[in-house]
Design a protein around this motif. Structure first.
Motif, PDB file in Angstrom:
ATOM      1  N   GLY A 135       2.716  36.638  65.881  1.00  0.00           N
ATOM      2  CA  GLY A 135       1.614  35.965  66.562  1.00  0.00           C
ATOM      3  C   GLY A 135       0.314  36.281  65.856  1.00  0.00           C
ATOM      4  O   GLY A 135       0.087  37.422  65.447  1.00  0.00           O
ATOM      5  N   GLY A 136      -0.554  35.260  65.705  1.00  0.00           N
ATOM      6  CA  GLY A 136      -1.757  35.451  64.922  1.00  0.00           C
ATOM      7  C   GLY A 136      -3.038  35.065  65.632  1.00  0.00           C
ATOM      8  O   GLY A 136      -3.041  34.366  66.653  1.00  0.00           O
ATOM      9  N   MET A 137      -4.136  35.505  65.047  1.00  0.00           N
ATOM     10  CA  MET A 137      -5.446  35.131  65.548  1.00  0.00           C
ATOM     11  C   MET A 137      -5.729  33.655  65.291  1.00  0.00           C
ATOM     12  O   MET A 137      -6.697  33.109  65.813  1.00  0.00           O
ATOM     13  N   ASP A 138      -4.869  33.001  64.496  1.00  0.00           N
ATOM     14  CA  ASP A 138      -4.980  31.565  64.271  1.00  0.00           C
ATOM     15  C   ASP A 138      -4.347  30.751  65.397  1.00  0.00           C
ATOM     16  O   ASP A 138      -4.351  29.522  65.363  1.00  0.00           O
ATOM     17  N   GLY A 139      -3.760  31.412  66.394  1.00  0.00           N
ATOM     18  CA  GLY A 139      -3.122  30.727  67.507  1.00  0.00           C
ATOM     19  C   GLY A 139      -1.676  30.358  67.269  1.00  0.00           C
ATOM     20  O   GLY A 139      -1.016  29.833  68.174  1.00  0.00           O
ATOM     21  N   LYS A 140      -1.161  30.627  66.089  1.00  0.00           N
ATOM     22  CA  LYS A 140       0.225  30.275  65.780  1.00  0.00           C
ATOM     23  C   LYS A 140       1.190  31.376  66.205  1.00  0.00           C
ATOM     24  O   LYS A 140       0.887  32.567  66.076  1.00  0.00           O
ATOM     25  N   VAL A 141       2.344  30.938  66.685  1.00  0.00           N
ATOM     26  CA  VAL A 141       3.477  31.825  66.900  1.00  0.00           C
ATOM     27  C   VAL A 141       4.606  31.286  66.033  1.00  0.00           C
ATOM     28  O   VAL A 141       5.034  30.147  66.197  1.00  0.00           O
ATOM     29  N   ARG A 142       5.059  32.088  65.076  1.00  0.00           N
ATOM     30  CA  ARG A 142       6.083  31.653  64.126  1.00  0.00           C
ATOM     31  C   ARG A 142       7.335  32.499  64.307  1.00  0.00           C
ATOM     32  O   ARG A 142       7.248  33.710  64.531  1.00  0.00           O
ATOM     33  N   VAL A 143       8.497  31.835  64.231  1.00  0.00           N
ATOM     34  CA  VAL A 143       9.761  32.492  64.540  1.00  0.00           C
ATOM     35  C   VAL A 143      10.724  32.340  63.359  1.00  0.00           C
ATOM     36  O   VAL A 143      10.866  31.248  62.799  1.00  0.00           O
ATOM     37  N   TRP A 144      11.374  33.450  63.008  1.00  0.00           N
ATOM     38  CA  TRP A 144      12.408  33.477  61.968  1.00  0.00           C
ATOM     39  C   TRP A 144      13.724  33.903  62.607  1.00  0.00           C
ATOM     40  O   TRP A 144      13.744  34.631  63.607  1.00  0.00           O
ATOM     41  N   LYS A 145      14.830  33.452  61.989  1.00  0.00           N
ATOM     42  CA  LYS A 145      16.170  33.750  62.499  1.00  0.00           C
ATOM     43  C   LYS A 145      17.004  34.410  61.410  1.00  0.00           C
ATOM     44  O   LYS A 145      16.931  34.026  60.244  1.00  0.00           O
ATOM     45  N   ARG A 146      17.801  35.398  61.831  1.00  0.00           N
ATOM     46  CA  ARG A 146      18.681  36.075  60.884  1.00  0.00           C
ATOM     47  C   ARG A 146      19.786  35.138  60.420  1.00  0.00           C
ATOM     48  O   ARG A 146      20.328  34.356  61.211  1.00  0.00           O
ATOM     49  N   VAL A 147      20.144  35.216  59.137  1.00  0.00           N
ATOM     50  CA  VAL A 147      21.193  34.385  58.553  1.00  0.00           C
ATOM     51  C   VAL A 147      22.455  35.222  58.392  1.00  0.00           C
ATOM     52  O   VAL A 147      22.421  36.293  57.787  1.00  0.00           O
ATOM     53  N   GLY A 148      23.576  34.745  58.940  1.00  0.00           N
ATOM     54  CA  GLY A 148      24.831  35.469  58.806  1.00  0.00           C
ATOM     55  C   GLY A 148      25.003  36.523  59.886  1.00  0.00           C
ATOM     56  O   GLY A 148      24.056  36.911  60.564  1.00  0.00           O
ATOM     57  N   GLN A 149      26.220  37.005  60.024  1.00  0.00           N
ATOM     58  CA  GLN A 149      26.542  37.961  61.076  1.00  0.00           C
ATOM     59  C   GLN A 149      26.525  39.416  60.616  1.00  0.00           C
ATOM     60  O   GLN A 149      26.400  40.321  61.423  1.00  0.00           O
ATOM     61  N   GLN A 150      26.650  39.639  59.323  1.00  0.00           N
ATOM     62  CA  GLN A 150      26.748  41.000  58.824  1.00  0.00           C
ATOM     63  C   GLN A 150      25.503  41.467  58.084  1.00  0.00           C
ATOM     64  O   GLN A 150      25.242  42.654  57.992  1.00  0.00           O
ATOM     65  N   ASP A 151      24.752  40.539  57.557  1.00  0.00           N
ATOM     66  CA  ASP A 151      23.654  40.871  56.650  1.00  0.00           C
ATOM     67  C   ASP A 151      22.318  40.842  57.382  1.00  0.00           C
ATOM     68  O   ASP A 151      21.876  39.797  57.840  1.00  0.00           O
ATOM     69  N   PHE A 152      21.675  41.991  57.493  1.00  0.00           N
ATOM     70  CA  PHE A 152      20.362  42.051  58.135  1.00  0.00           C
ATOM     71  C   PHE A 152      19.233  41.742  57.140  1.00  0.00           C
ATOM     72  O   PHE A 152      18.069  41.766  57.505  1.00  0.00           O
ATOM     73  N   LYS A 153      19.594  41.466  55.902  1.00  0.00           N
ATOM     74  CA  LYS A 153      18.579  41.281  54.874  1.00  0.00           C
ATOM     75  C   LYS A 153      18.225  39.819  54.615  1.00  0.00           C
ATOM     76  O   LYS A 153      17.365  39.534  53.801  1.00  0.00           O
TER      77      LYS A 153
END
Length: 415
Positions: A135-153
């Protein structure tokens, strides 16, 4: 200017049921599309290699660096740090308009979170760690999603949520993929993820919404503003369940600056800009107690409940007076006073079985681990060259991560 969003929006955006009995996706609305914790570092305060930072009294003094790792990719102040619920992964957001996901066991950058055009003031992982929001002072809320079931990277950009004019705080639902945000424009927003649909807009505040929380059971939302109004909501309705305002002389806090809800979701502790603290029964909205030990006129910046054996209900409050006070809510008496050399900016309890311990961060550049049962200092964490602005506890309470005005995130052993 921030760079383009990371990766395509290739995640599945079909509507998913919220994993919680209290919020139904069918409740989605159809709509058209500073305070004491922020201490920016001036250019003249930048330090040359080997030069000590100015201490609370103004002199240049060098603190021992007790960190076991540092993350220094941010170009300026770091405002927020969060940890993944199950992996040794952290996220941070800063004044450079950027967020990062990084491995706090190695310091390796995993993802650079771009797309904001002003400071990233808030970061947070969802309850299961599958998503992260900035969340930013620009008013944006941006969301990312994990790819794959085993890899946290591996993470991919999911969606951008719009509505607030400046994001004051973010909170994920404790049991489902629902995100809550408070805005400087008096509104509070509730979204369902991964669809990004707006579930509710709460619009009964009259000033900037300074703080807010889901109750731990997920059934209610509690929000507070800089005019001193506290409101309890049912997530499915835009109408408040009850409202407390400064018109009630017993609740005049000169603006609300912090709040916390007990684990049973029955009581809230609310701190104010003038140093006052009130205890509120959530079922009825009744004021059931008042605490007073912080210096008058010194803002209560942080509040945290801690776990004790037995029946004691214990809360810690931190203030710009440099004190963190441990209270027994059954007796309304202070148990211990924990001292810093400058404003207490954040409080983070350790998880069970160490839930009687709390981490305090301060503008004096130091974090401390305390045993709240005795008031004993367990460990001091040094290494920042500027005020500590945020903290988080990772890996079953074994590590403390901090966000600093000096542009660094540091990793410490908790005890």
């Amino acid at each position: 200017m921030a760079s383009k969003p990371l990766g395509p929006n290739d995640a599945d955006t079909d509507e998913e049921n919220v994993q919680d009995e209290y919020i139904d996706p069918e409740d989605v609305l159809e709509i058209d599309e500073e305070d004491g914790a922020d201490y920016p570092m001036d250019d003249e305060d930048e330090l040359e290699d080997g030069e000590g930072a100015a201490g609370p009294s103004g002199e240049n003094d060098i603190l021992e660096d007790t960190s076991i790792r540092s993350f220094t990719n941010h170009a300026s102040s770091v405002f927020a740090v969060a940890v993944h619920p199950s992996a040794q992964i952290a996220a941070s957001g800063g004044e450079d308009d950027l967020g990062y996901i990084w491995d706090y066991s190695t310091g390796e950058v995993l993802v650079k979170l771009t797309g904001h055009t002003d400071s990233v003031s808030n970061v947070g992982f969802s309850y299961d760690g599958e998503m992260i929001a900035t969340g930013g002072m620009d008013g944006k809320v941006r969301v990312w999603k994990r790819v794959g079931q085993q890899d946290f990277k591996r993470w991919t950009f999911l969606t951008e949520l719009q509505g607030p004019d400046e994001v004051m705080w973010l909170r994920w639902h404790p049991k489902g993929n629902v995100l809550l945000a408070g805005s400087n424009d008096t509104t509070v927003w509730l979204w369902n993820l991964p669809s990004g649909n707006t579930m509710q807009v709460f619009a009964s505040h009259a000033s900037s919404v300074a703080c807010g929380e889901f109750t731990p059971d997920g059934k209610r939302i509690l929000t507070a503003d800089t005019d001193g109004t506290l409101i309890l909501w049912d997530p499915r309705s835009p109408t408040p369940l009850w409202k407390l305002t400064s018109d009630d002389g017993r609740f005049d806090l000169d603006g609300i600056t912090s709040l916390a809800v007990n684990p049973a979701s029955t009581v809230a502790v609310v701190g104010g800009a003038s140093g006052g603290i009130r205890i509120v029964n959530l079922a009825k909205g009744d004021i059931v107690g008042s605490l007073a030990v912080h210096d008058e006129g010194e803002s209560v910046e942080a509040i945290a409940f801690v776990g004790f054996a037995g029946t004691a209900e214990v809360v810690v409050t931190g203030s710009t007076d440099g004190k963190a006070c441990v209270w027994d809510l059954n007796t309304l008496k202070i148990r211990n006073e924990l001292k810093h050399g400058d404003s207490v900016t954040c409080l983070v309890p350790l998880p069970a079985p160490k839930s009687h311990m709390v981490i305090s961060g301060s503008a004096d550049r130091v974090l401390r681990t305390w045993d709240t049962r005795t008031g004993a200092l367990v460990k001091e964490h040094q290494g920042h060259r500027g005020p500590v602005l945020g903290a988080a506890v990772g890996h079953e309470g074994g590590f403390v991560l901090s966000a600093g005005d000096d542009g660094a995130c540091l990793v410490f052993a908790a005890e």
